[in-house]
Every structure is written in structure tokens, then in C-alpha cells.
Motif scaffolding. Sequence first.
Motif, PDB file in Angstrom:
ATOM      1  N   THR A  10      -0.834  -0.402  -5.447  1.00 44.69           N
ATOM      2  CA  THR A  10       0.315  -1.153  -4.947  1.00 44.69           C
ATOM      3  C   THR A  10      -0.003  -1.929  -3.672  1.00 44.69           C
ATOM      4  O   THR A  10       0.768  -2.812  -3.280  1.00 44.69           O
ATOM      5  CB  THR A  10       1.486  -0.199  -4.667  1.00 44.69           C
ATOM      6  OG1 THR A  10       1.027   0.904  -3.872  1.00 44.69           O
ATOM      7  CG2 THR A  10       2.055   0.341  -5.967  1.00 44.69           C
ATOM      8  N   ARG A  11      -1.114  -1.587  -3.039  1.00 41.15           N
ATOM      9  CA  ARG A  11      -1.497  -2.310  -1.818  1.00 41.15           C
ATOM     10  C   ARG A  11      -2.980  -2.131  -1.578  1.00 41.15           C
ATOM     11  O   ARG A  11      -3.552  -1.091  -1.928  1.00 41.15           O
ATOM     12  CB  ARG A  11      -0.699  -1.797  -0.608  1.00 41.15           C
ATOM     13  CG  ARG A  11      -0.955  -2.584   0.672  1.00 41.15           C
ATOM     14  CD  ARG A  11       0.136  -2.292   1.698  1.00 41.15           C
ATOM     15  NE  ARG A  11       0.015  -0.984   2.321  1.00 41.15           N
ATOM     16  CZ  ARG A  11      -0.683  -0.760   3.440  1.00 41.15           C
ATOM     17  NH1 ARG A  11      -1.339  -1.744   4.034  1.00 41.15           N
ATOM     18  NH2 ARG A  11      -0.719   0.450   3.962  1.00 41.15           N
ATOM     19  N   LYS A  12      -3.601  -3.133  -0.967  1.00 38.55           N
ATOM     20  CA  LYS A  12      -5.009  -3.056  -0.572  1.00 38.55           C
ATOM     21  C   LYS A  12      -5.110  -3.389   0.915  1.00 38.55           C
ATOM     22  O   LYS A  12      -4.363  -4.244   1.405  1.00 38.55           O
ATOM     23  CB  LYS A  12      -5.849  -4.045  -1.390  1.00 38.55           C
ATOM     24  CG  LYS A  12      -5.867  -3.775  -2.881  1.00 38.55           C
ATOM     25  CD  LYS A  12      -6.503  -4.935  -3.656  1.00 38.55           C
ATOM     26  CE  LYS A  12      -7.959  -5.142  -3.277  1.00 38.55           C
ATOM     27  NZ  LYS A  12      -8.572  -6.271  -4.010  1.00 38.55           N
ATOM     28  N   ALA A  13      -6.019  -2.738   1.607  1.00 40.80           N
ATOM     29  CA  ALA A  13      -6.156  -2.986   3.048  1.00 40.80           C
ATOM     30  C   ALA A  13      -7.618  -2.866   3.471  1.00 40.80           C
ATOM     31  O   ALA A  13      -8.344  -1.980   3.006  1.00 40.80           O
ATOM     32  CB  ALA A  13      -5.308  -1.999   3.854  1.00 40.80           C
TER      33      ALA A  13
ATOM     34  N   TYR B 145      -3.957   1.758  -2.135  1.00 44.03           N
ATOM     35  CA  TYR B 145      -2.839   2.704  -2.137  1.00 44.03           C
ATOM     36  C   TYR B 145      -2.302   2.876  -3.546  1.00 44.03           C
ATOM     37  O   TYR B 145      -2.130   1.897  -4.290  1.00 44.03           O
ATOM     38  CB  TYR B 145      -1.755   2.205  -1.183  1.00 44.03           C
ATOM     39  CG  TYR B 145      -2.232   2.171   0.248  1.00 44.03           C
ATOM     40  CD1 TYR B 145      -1.879   3.158   1.148  1.00 44.03           C
ATOM     41  CD2 TYR B 145      -3.071   1.147   0.695  1.00 44.03           C
ATOM     42  CE1 TYR B 145      -2.328   3.134   2.468  1.00 44.03           C
ATOM     43  CE2 TYR B 145      -3.532   1.107   2.003  1.00 44.03           C
ATOM     44  CZ  TYR B 145      -3.157   2.107   2.888  1.00 44.03           C
ATOM     45  OH  TYR B 145      -3.619   2.081   4.176  1.00 44.03           O
TER      46      TYR B 145
ATOM     47  N   SER C 229       3.742   4.943  -4.990  1.00 46.24           N
ATOM     48  CA  SER C 229       4.511   5.220  -3.775  1.00 46.24           C
ATOM     49  C   SER C 229       4.074   6.543  -3.145  1.00 46.24           C
ATOM     50  O   SER C 229       4.761   7.075  -2.276  1.00 46.24           O
ATOM     51  CB  SER C 229       6.006   5.281  -4.115  1.00 46.24           C
ATOM     52  OG  SER C 229       6.258   6.295  -5.078  1.00 46.24           O
TER      53      SER C 229
ATOM     54  N   ARG D  46      -4.624   7.665  -1.698  1.00 49.84           N
ATOM     55  CA  ARG D  46      -5.354   6.408  -1.665  1.00 49.84           C
ATOM     56  C   ARG D  46      -6.760   6.612  -2.211  1.00 49.84           C
ATOM     57  O   ARG D  46      -7.281   7.730  -2.177  1.00 49.84           O
ATOM     58  CB  ARG D  46      -5.484   5.897  -0.219  1.00 49.84           C
ATOM     59  CG  ARG D  46      -4.216   5.456   0.423  1.00 49.84           C
ATOM     60  CD  ARG D  46      -4.229   5.681   1.916  1.00 49.84           C
ATOM     61  NE  ARG D  46      -4.190   7.101   2.220  1.00 49.84           N
ATOM     62  CZ  ARG D  46      -3.773   7.621   3.376  1.00 49.84           C
ATOM     63  NH1 ARG D  46      -3.381   6.831   4.340  1.00 49.84           N
ATOM     64  NH2 ARG D  46      -3.756   8.923   3.574  1.00 49.84           N
TER      65      ARG D  46
ATOM     66  N   VAL E   5      -4.301  -5.711  -6.904  1.00 43.87           N
ATOM     67  CA  VAL E   5      -3.030  -5.004  -6.894  1.00 43.87           C
ATOM     68  C   VAL E   5      -2.465  -5.020  -8.311  1.00 43.87           C
ATOM     69  O   VAL E   5      -2.490  -6.055  -8.981  1.00 43.87           O
ATOM     70  CB  VAL E   5      -2.045  -5.662  -5.901  1.00 43.87           C
ATOM     71  CG1 VAL E   5      -0.640  -5.068  -6.063  1.00 43.87           C
ATOM     72  CG2 VAL E   5      -2.541  -5.477  -4.470  1.00 43.87           C
TER      73      VAL E   5
END
Length: 249
Positions: free
Chosen positions: A157-160, A200, A203, A207, A242
Amino acid sequence: MTRSRLLLTLALSLVSSTALADDRYKVVRPVIIESGIAGQWMMQLGGPVRGQVVRRVQQGQPIRMTQPRRLKQHMAVEPQTQIQQAAYHPDRPAVNAIEPQFLPQMVAYETRHKPGTIIIDTNNRFLYLVMGDGQARRYGVGVGKPGFEWAGEHRITRKAEWPTWHPPKEMIEREAVKGHYLPASMEGGEANPLGARAMYLGSTLYRIHGTNAPWTIGYAVSSGCIRMRNEDVVDLYERVKVGTRVIVM
């Protein structure tokens, strides 16, 4: 023995003992800590460490650290607020220090899942990126320690890049009982337990991420997250997007 000779003998003995004591404390002995707690130990320092030397030997051996030249004096450190990120720079282990099966490689992998799917085999500590035509790119991973295992299906749901670490309240409380005082948050960097990249999952708090302890790959060591060597997680990060489906078994 005359009184003068006795006094002279005592004086010489005192000088000799003082010299031996001085020699004894001239040598700064190295502090030795086990590799598994090195990152946590460094995080608890009240200020930046200068002049430290960290050398990674072979897997399973302790890290030797020379004592710092100088620490900031009279620093009042309040838990969760003023803990600073220490200059923690473990040497990357040589390729031959990691078991060969945990290095990235193309392998035969028959599956009904579509190319681009990530499949994580927690029992054998492998992450597979399905490539199609009966092939997959396989990476070694670290997985949840006993009591923190899990299985399921999520999507990224997210990449960082170089993510900030926010330890969950439960983890902070759990580690405090052991004497490990975690910060409320830590900016991305080489000392950060999340390493160079993070992906991630749904929810959840889980990770797929890098690590500041690459020698733990292949072991059940995490609080449920899937950890990879930094160079491997960067490679995977560039290959997925994502929405990628992630199956944990």
C-alpha cells in the motif's frame, strides 16, 4: 637494616607500584557486545559518539568496539524525546559470509500465481518474486521470531526510501521490560532498523524492509516484519509497485 635503608626500600617500592598502575590504565580495553543487540545498544547512547570503530568479523562472533574518544558531558536525556541516533556503521559482511542460498538468484518455481506476485516462505526464509515461465527471483529474508509468526495475503500500500521508524507502543513497552529503551521515532539512515527501503503491507504494521543487521538474514529474528539485506530490498523495491500482491506462508 638501618632506618635510612628501610625508608629508601619503601620509597622505591612505592614508585614501582605507581608505575605499574599507570601502565595498567594506559591501555583502553575494547568493549565487546554481541551482534544481536548491537543496534539496540547503540540507540541508547545519549549523544553522538566520535571516534568509534566497529568491525564485523564472522557470523556468530561478537562485534568489537573501541571506546569513544569523547562523549558529551552533563547531557540530560529524557526517554522518548532526546534520544539521538548514534553513528552506527557496521561493516557489510562479505558475500561469502552469508549462506549462498540466501543470496539473490533465479530459480525454477512453478506456481499458479501471476508474474509480479511476491510469495514469502517463512519456514525456509525465502522471498520469491514470480517472474513467469516457471521462474522466480529468490531472496533470503529474516522473519518473525517465535510468537511473532503470521501468514496471510496483503498488497503493498506504500513504498518509502530510507523510511522513518516509529516503533509501535507495544514494542516500546515490551523492549523496556528487557532494558532496551527505544525512541519514539528515528529518522531514516544507516542506523535505522528499517534500512534503505520499506514496502508497507495492507493496513497492518508489517513491512518488507531493509536492515541495519544483515547478518540476521536467514533467521527468525523480527517482530513480524520481513527483513532483507539493504542491497536486496533496493533491488526488489525497483521491481515492484504499489498494489503488488504479497502472500505470506
